[in-house]
Design an enzyme around this catalytic site. Structure first.
Site, PDB file in Angstrom:
ATOM      1  N   ASN A 109       0.851  -1.190   0.000  1.00 47.04           N
ATOM      2  CA  ASN A 109       0.000   0.000   0.000  1.00 47.04           C
ATOM      3  C   ASN A 109       0.889   1.243   0.000  1.00 47.04           C
ATOM      4  O   ASN A 109       1.520   1.552   1.000  1.00 47.04           O
ATOM      5  CB  ASN A 109      -0.901  -0.025   1.249  1.00 47.04           C
ATOM      6  CG  ASN A 109      -1.725   1.235   1.386  1.00 47.04           C
ATOM      7  OD1 ASN A 109      -1.920   1.964   0.403  1.00 47.04           O
ATOM      8  ND2 ASN A 109      -2.205   1.513   2.595  1.00 47.04           N
ATOM      9  N   LYS A 118       0.111   4.425  -0.224  1.00 51.72           N
ATOM     10  CA  LYS A 118      -0.434   5.655   0.381  1.00 51.72           C
ATOM     11  C   LYS A 118      -0.092   6.872  -0.498  1.00 51.72           C
ATOM     12  O   LYS A 118      -0.070   6.739  -1.708  1.00 51.72           O
ATOM     13  CB  LYS A 118       0.099   5.817   1.801  1.00 51.72           C
ATOM     14  CG  LYS A 118      -0.007   4.524   2.614  1.00 51.72           C
ATOM     15  CD  LYS A 118       0.284   4.771   4.046  1.00 51.72           C
ATOM     16  CE  LYS A 118       0.648   3.476   4.719  1.00 51.72           C
ATOM     17  NZ  LYS A 118       0.627   3.588   6.162  1.00 51.72           N
ATOM     18  N   HIS A 169      -9.452   1.297   5.194  1.00 52.38           N
ATOM     19  CA  HIS A 169      -8.146   1.523   5.850  1.00 52.38           C
ATOM     20  C   HIS A 169      -8.344   2.489   7.016  1.00 52.38           C
ATOM     21  O   HIS A 169      -9.162   3.413   6.938  1.00 52.38           O
ATOM     22  CB  HIS A 169      -7.143   2.087   4.838  1.00 52.38           C
ATOM     23  CG  HIS A 169      -5.743   2.071   5.366  1.00 52.38           C
ATOM     24  ND1 HIS A 169      -5.293   3.006   6.265  1.00 52.38           N
ATOM     25  CD2 HIS A 169      -4.721   1.197   5.175  1.00 52.38           C
ATOM     26  CE1 HIS A 169      -4.036   2.712   6.579  1.00 52.38           C
ATOM     27  NE2 HIS A 169      -3.669   1.622   5.940  1.00 52.38           N
ATOM     28  N   GLU A 203      -5.291  -4.992  10.629  1.00 56.64           N
ATOM     29  CA  GLU A 203      -4.229  -4.018  10.863  1.00 56.64           C
ATOM     30  C   GLU A 203      -4.471  -3.298  12.178  1.00 56.64           C
ATOM     31  O   GLU A 203      -5.243  -2.322  12.216  1.00 56.64           O
ATOM     32  CB  GLU A 203      -4.221  -2.972   9.744  1.00 56.64           C
ATOM     33  CG  GLU A 203      -3.956  -3.519   8.375  1.00 56.64           C
ATOM     34  CD  GLU A 203      -3.311  -2.471   7.471  1.00 56.64           C
ATOM     35  OE1 GLU A 203      -2.176  -2.677   7.083  1.00 56.64           O
ATOM     36  OE2 GLU A 203      -3.946  -1.442   7.207  1.00 56.64           O
ATOM     37  N   GLY A 210       2.913   1.759  10.966  1.00 52.36           N
ATOM     38  CA  GLY A 210       3.979   2.766  10.873  1.00 52.36           C
ATOM     39  C   GLY A 210       4.714   3.049  12.169  1.00 52.36           C
ATOM     40  O   GLY A 210       5.454   4.036  12.261  1.00 52.36           O
ATOM     41  N   GLY A 235       2.877  -1.331   4.250  1.00 48.15           N
ATOM     42  CA  GLY A 235       2.874   0.103   3.944  1.00 48.15           C
ATOM     43  C   GLY A 235       4.280   0.573   3.632  1.00 48.15           C
ATOM     44  O   GLY A 235       4.784   0.407   2.515  1.00 48.15           O
ATOM     45  N   GLY A 236       4.940   1.125   4.633  1.00 39.97           N
ATOM     46  CA  GLY A 236       6.275   1.731   4.467  1.00 39.97           C
ATOM     47  C   GLY A 236       7.237   0.910   3.628  1.00 39.97           C
ATOM     48  O   GLY A 236       7.862   1.444   2.688  1.00 39.97           O
TER      49      GLY A 236
HETATM   50  C1  PEP Z   1      -0.592   0.388   6.260  1.00 42.30           C
HETATM   51  O1  PEP Z   1      -0.656   1.595   6.245  1.00 42.30           O
HETATM   52  O2  PEP Z   1      -1.520  -0.273   5.769  1.00 42.30           O
HETATM   53  C2  PEP Z   1       0.568  -0.285   6.873  1.00 42.30           C
HETATM   54  C3  PEP Z   1       0.474  -1.547   7.176  1.00 42.30           C
HETATM   55  O3  PEP Z   1       1.683   0.478   7.105  1.00 42.30           O
HETATM   56  P1  PEP Z   1       3.128   0.011   7.689  1.00 42.30           P
HETATM   57  O4  PEP Z   1       3.505  -1.280   7.002  1.00 42.30           O
HETATM   58  O5  PEP Z   1       4.048   1.129   7.337  1.00 42.30           O
HETATM   59  O6  PEP Z   1       2.960  -0.186   9.165  1.00 42.30           O
END
Ligand code: PEP
Length: 247
Positions: free
Chosen positions: A7, A9, A96, A165, A171, A229-230
């Site tokens: 993802n 973002k 999300h 999540e 994050g 995410g990141g």
């Molecule tokens: C997200 O925003 O869906 C996520 C899982 O972010 P991260 O992997 O950065 O924690």
């Protein structure tokens, strides 16, 4: 089948496709490639070019959200599942925590799922508790509520993926313990099995997944994949997650 979903973002411009080309190249040569799917959700601005480029390749493309109305409407900046599908995307995230915190209600989320499925987009439905809910031991009631208020038994479960999540993990580098996570994933599957005649849709984990934390998660075989995410913004970090998962 496992899923590795990236993802992005608010990240990415046209040349960022190079990150995905590297991931696609890795996938082509990976001896485990038939065991998993890679899905990337870039911003709306990149959906069409990425979907076209990867049309006959292994990376699948999805949107990060969709609007709760079908086809066209007069809502400024809104993008419907119909519009997303028309540019070649195959998936959409719904629910999300970023969007829930900006006002997405269960009713809105249900409409998003309805119109996404109607337009032949597969749905990645995100759920998760916040830090306060976790501290006050409300995790399971929160998750159950998020699921039963949106997912109906008339939906085709094969077109739905649920991503757990925990908001406190997104994050932050904080992750649930192995036992805690296994228990939560099993509880989520139990609720889903009650809705979908004993068969649960795939359930993923998301929240600070990287090449290290995935080594812990891979022991939990009930997890059907990861929402990343990141670490999905770097080809090396994303590939490391897949490599370490199958190591
Ligand atoms: C997200 O925003 O869906 C996520 C899982 O972010 P991260 O992997 O950065 O924690």
């Amino acid at each position: 089948m496992k899923y590795f979903i990236g993802n992005w973002k608010m990240f990415g411009v046209p040349k960022s496709i190079n990150i995905l080309k590297k991931i696609n190249f890795f996938h082509l040569k990976d001896r485990n490639r038939n065991k998993y799917k890679i899905i990337i959700t870039p911003p709306y601005t990149l959906l069409e070019t990425f979907s076209k480029y990867f049309k006959n390749k292994k990376i699948l493309v999805g949107s990060q959200n969709c609007y709760q109305k079908d086809h066209f409407s007069s809502n400024t900046a809104a993008v419907s599942a119909y519009m997303i599908k028309s540019v070649g995307a195959k998936y959409t995230l719904v629910g999300h925590s970023d969007n829930r915190s900006e006002g997405d209600t269960n009713e809105m989320l249900k409409n998003k799922v309805i119109f996404a499925l109607k337009n032949n987009l597969k749905v990645i439905f995100c759920i998760g508790e916040n830090k306060i809910e976790k501290r006050s031991k409300k995790t399971f009631s929160v998750l159950k509520n998020q699921i039963i208020k949106v997912l109906e038994k008339k939906f085709n479960k094969d077109n739905i993926i649920v991503a757990y999540e925990p908001i406190w993990s997104i994050g932050t580098g904080k992750i649930p313990t192995k036992n805690e996570l296994k228990k939560t994933i099993l509880r989520i599957k139990k609720i889903l099995k009650q809705i979908y005649k004993k068969k649960s849709p795939a359930v993923l984990y998301g929240g600070s997944v990287d090449g290290n934390s995935v080594k812990i998660f891979k022991d939990i075989r009930e997890i059907d994949g990861f929402l990343i995410g990141g670490a999905s913004k770097s080809s090396k970090k994303f590939i490391d997650i897949i490599k370490n998962y199958y190591r």
